[in-house]
Design an enzyme around this catalytic site. Structure first.
Site, PDB file in Angstrom:
ATOM      1  N   LYS A  78       0.865  -1.178   0.000  1.00 18.63           N
ATOM      2  CA  LYS A  78       0.000   0.000   0.000  1.00 18.63           C
ATOM      3  C   LYS A  78       0.904   1.231   0.000  1.00 18.63           C
ATOM      4  O   LYS A  78       1.938   1.248   0.693  1.00 18.63           O
ATOM      5  CB  LYS A  78      -0.880  -0.029   1.256  1.00 18.63           C
ATOM      6  CG  LYS A  78      -1.896   1.096   1.341  1.00 18.63           C
ATOM      7  CD  LYS A  78      -2.798   0.916   2.577  1.00 18.63           C
ATOM      8  CE  LYS A  78      -3.875   1.989   2.655  1.00 18.63           C
ATOM      9  NZ  LYS A  78      -4.787   1.811   3.823  1.00 18.63           N
ATOM     10  N   SER A 153      -9.725   1.861   2.826  1.00 14.90           N
ATOM     11  CA  SER A 153      -8.851   2.640   1.979  1.00 14.90           C
ATOM     12  C   SER A 153      -7.795   1.805   1.254  1.00 14.90           C
ATOM     13  O   SER A 153      -7.169   2.320   0.326  1.00 14.90           O
ATOM     14  CB  SER A 153      -8.141   3.706   2.823  1.00 14.90           C
ATOM     15  OG  SER A 153      -7.302   3.087   3.791  1.00 14.90           O
ATOM     16  N   SER A 177      -9.968  -0.526   7.048  1.00 18.01           N
ATOM     17  CA  SER A 177      -9.418  -0.438   5.691  1.00 18.01           C
ATOM     18  C   SER A 177      -8.679  -1.655   5.168  1.00 18.01           C
ATOM     19  O   SER A 177      -8.293  -1.671   4.001  1.00 18.01           O
ATOM     20  CB  SER A 177      -8.486   0.768   5.586  1.00 18.01           C
ATOM     21  OG  SER A 177      -9.256   1.930   5.437  1.00 18.01           O
TER      22      SER A 177
HETATM   23  N1  GLN Z   1     -13.247   4.265   6.348  1.00 17.83           N
HETATM   24  C1  GLN Z   1     -12.597   4.727   7.533  1.00 17.83           C
HETATM   25  C2  GLN Z   1     -12.189   6.165   7.362  1.00 17.83           C
HETATM   26  O1  GLN Z   1     -12.502   6.725   6.388  1.00 17.83           O
HETATM   27  C3  GLN Z   1     -11.439   3.848   7.870  1.00 17.83           C
HETATM   28  C4  GLN Z   1     -10.265   4.084   7.040  1.00 17.83           C
HETATM   29  C5  GLN Z   1      -9.094   3.249   7.439  1.00 17.83           C
HETATM   30  O2  GLN Z   1      -9.242   2.220   8.087  1.00 17.83           O
HETATM   31  N2  GLN Z   1      -7.928   3.729   7.067  1.00 17.83           N
HETATM   32  O3  GLN Z   1     -11.579   6.751   8.187  1.00 17.83           O
END
Ligand code: GLN
Length: 490
Positions: A78, A153, A177
């Site tokens: 990532k 994400s 995410s």
């Molecule tokens: N969807 C969540 C957010 O927007 C979690 C994102 C994540 O786990 N990085 O913060």
């Protein structure tokens, strides 16, 4: 089977037995990336030259009989993990020119394990999102249906593994995410206990919640890669001093007598019926394997979304203050003075969702509102922790869905942040409490994958992987592949 269809375990074995070389394997994945990435947008950077050189070096070690389980096996990181000498954007235009001067611990360890880096995957900007649509580099498409999101994400990592552009990829999970994109693309996604994997060199979003982990085709592959990533790190003081168990050796554990708590609050309105049915069927499968199922209530868990969306932006507003146009990243043209430099560099570099989080976070930390919002959220976080502690006094693991719906169409939720935030309703609790959790494929709803989530007590990664593996021995959901586009590719 074609090389790009093989698991990490099978690739490692085949490489050690010299059935194929790391250069051949790496080339097969690079060909897949060349053919499929233009449509999927899963990678921000492809490191083809370096990958082939590293693969050749791995082949030399394999030829000398020095192969270990991951030697010569490709992977993708990532783009939140710093990679020495390689562009590291974190999905943001503000880091559009940032070449990291060092490797994250995760990168360093997987490199030392002999893995070959194919490239850096697309992601929501600074990992803020649940659909990969906030990326400064365009949305990622779900290989199961290119009109739909892959989740976020870690959407690029998920799409890359699901489409066979990489055998495995790293991800990070601040509020879901790793697990949510794993669920939406039919993968096994493990978010370890907070402190199990070093955060050194992992660009910070919300430091008390962020945790690196893995998106893989199976529990076996996740176990192999986690074993190489995890463990104490003197450069991250929140990384726990605790030996790493042999996750692969722990996989074959019978489910008889396992006490499974079914989280009542995860089966209410908002859960798409097909998803609920697939998860219920999986729960029935564990009963057949001899597990005991009991319903468990975590009464404060429904507060996890509002709690998270105070705590995470608060921490983000502080972490992201370092992107100021002075030290690294984008700098605006012709600044008039220091204030103009800050304002325009940040204004031009950050996308809308990141700005929304910075403003929310600054607001909840401000003198007049700290007690009402930030302090209150921390108090509710303690209540959520206590709910989990009570639950784990009675059961070994908790189960429920990973995501309320399968993959949704691109654009369906982008204009409505609250609806978007509700995607995280089942995943955020584990982050607030620092618990490990895994998402495992458990069905298809109208051709789209659905995930079963298993949450464990702190440092129960071994148990979670064994539970996932027991399920994967009985079912083949994790072996289903998205359709190849018409016309065929590599
Ligand atoms: N969807 C969540 C957010 O927007 C979690 C994102 C994540 O786990 N990085 O913060």
């Amino acid at each position: 089977m074609k090389l790009h269809e093989l698991s990490v375990a099978a690739l490692g074995r085949g490489l050690r037995e010299r059935e194929f070389s790391s250069v051949e394997v790496t080339r097969a994945f690079l060909d897949r990336i060349a053919a499929r990435n233009p449509a999927l947008n899963a990678f921000i950077t492809v490191t083809a030259g370096r990958a082939l050189a590293d693969a050749a070096a791995a082949d030399a070690r394999l030829a000398r009989g020095e192969g270990r389980p991951l030697t010569g096996v490709p992977l993708a990181h990532k783009d939140i993990f710093c990679t020495d000498g390689i562009l590291t954007t974190c999905g943001s235009r503000i880091l559009g020119n940032f070449v990291a001067p060092y490797d994250a611990t995760v990168v360093e360890r997987l490199d030392a394990a002999g893995m070959v880096l194919l490239g850096k995957t697309n992601m929501d900007e600074f990992a803020m999102g649940s659909s990969n649509e906030t990326s400064g580099y365009g949305p990622v498409r779900n290989p199961w249906d290119p009109g739909r999101v892959p989740g976020g994400s870690s959407g690029g990592s998920a799409a890359a593994v699901a489409a066979g552009l990489a055998p495995v990829a790293t991800g990070t999970d601040t509020g879901g995410s790793i697990r949510q994109p794993a669920a939406l693309t039919g993968l096994t996604g493990l978010k370890p206990t907070y402190g199990r994997v070093s955060r050194y060199g992992m660009i910070a979003f919300a430091s008390s919640l962020d945790q690196g982990g893995v998106l893989a085709q199976s529990a076996v592959d996740a176990a192999l890669v986690l074993a190489a990533m995890a463990g104490p790190d003197a450069r991250d003081s929140t990384c726990i001093e605790r030996p790493v168990p042999d996750y692969v050796a722990g996989l074959e554990r019978p489910m008889r007598g396992l006490r499974i708590g079914i989280i009542r609050e995860f089966f209410g309105p908002g859960l798409e019926p097909g998803t609920g049915a697939a998860v219920q069927a999986a729960l029935g499968g564990f009963r057949t394997l001899g597990a005991e199922l009991v319903e468990v209530s975590l009464p404060n868990l429904p507060l996890s979304v509002p709690t998270y969306y105070v705590v995470a932006p608060a921490e983000a507003s502080s972490n992201l203050s370092r992107f100021d146009g002075v030290r690294f990243g984008h700098r605006c043209a012709d600044p008039q003075d220091l204030r103009d430099l800050y304002e325009r560099s940040r204004g031009e570099g950050f996308g809308a969702e990141v700005k929304r989080r910075i403003m929310t976070g600054t607001y909840v930390l401000s003198a007049g509102y700290y007690d009402a919002y930030y302090l209150k959220a921390q108090q509710v976080r303690s209540l959520i922790n206590a709910d989990f502690r009570r639950a784990f006094a009675a059961v070994d693991v908790l189960m429920g869905p990973t995501s309320p719906t399968p993959a949704f169409p691109l654009g369906a939720k982008v204009d409505d942040p609250i609806t978007m935030y509700l995607n995280d309703i089942y995943t955020i609790g584990a982050n607030l409490a620092g618990l490990p959790a895994i998402s495992v494929p458990c069905g298809l709803v109208e051709g789209l994958p659905v995930g079963l989530q298993v949450i464990g007590p702190h440092f129960a990664e071994e148990l979670l992987l064994a539970v996932a593996h027991a399920w994967q021995r009985e079912t083949d959901w994790h072996q289903r592949r998205p359709p190849e586009p018409a016309g065929g590719t590599a």
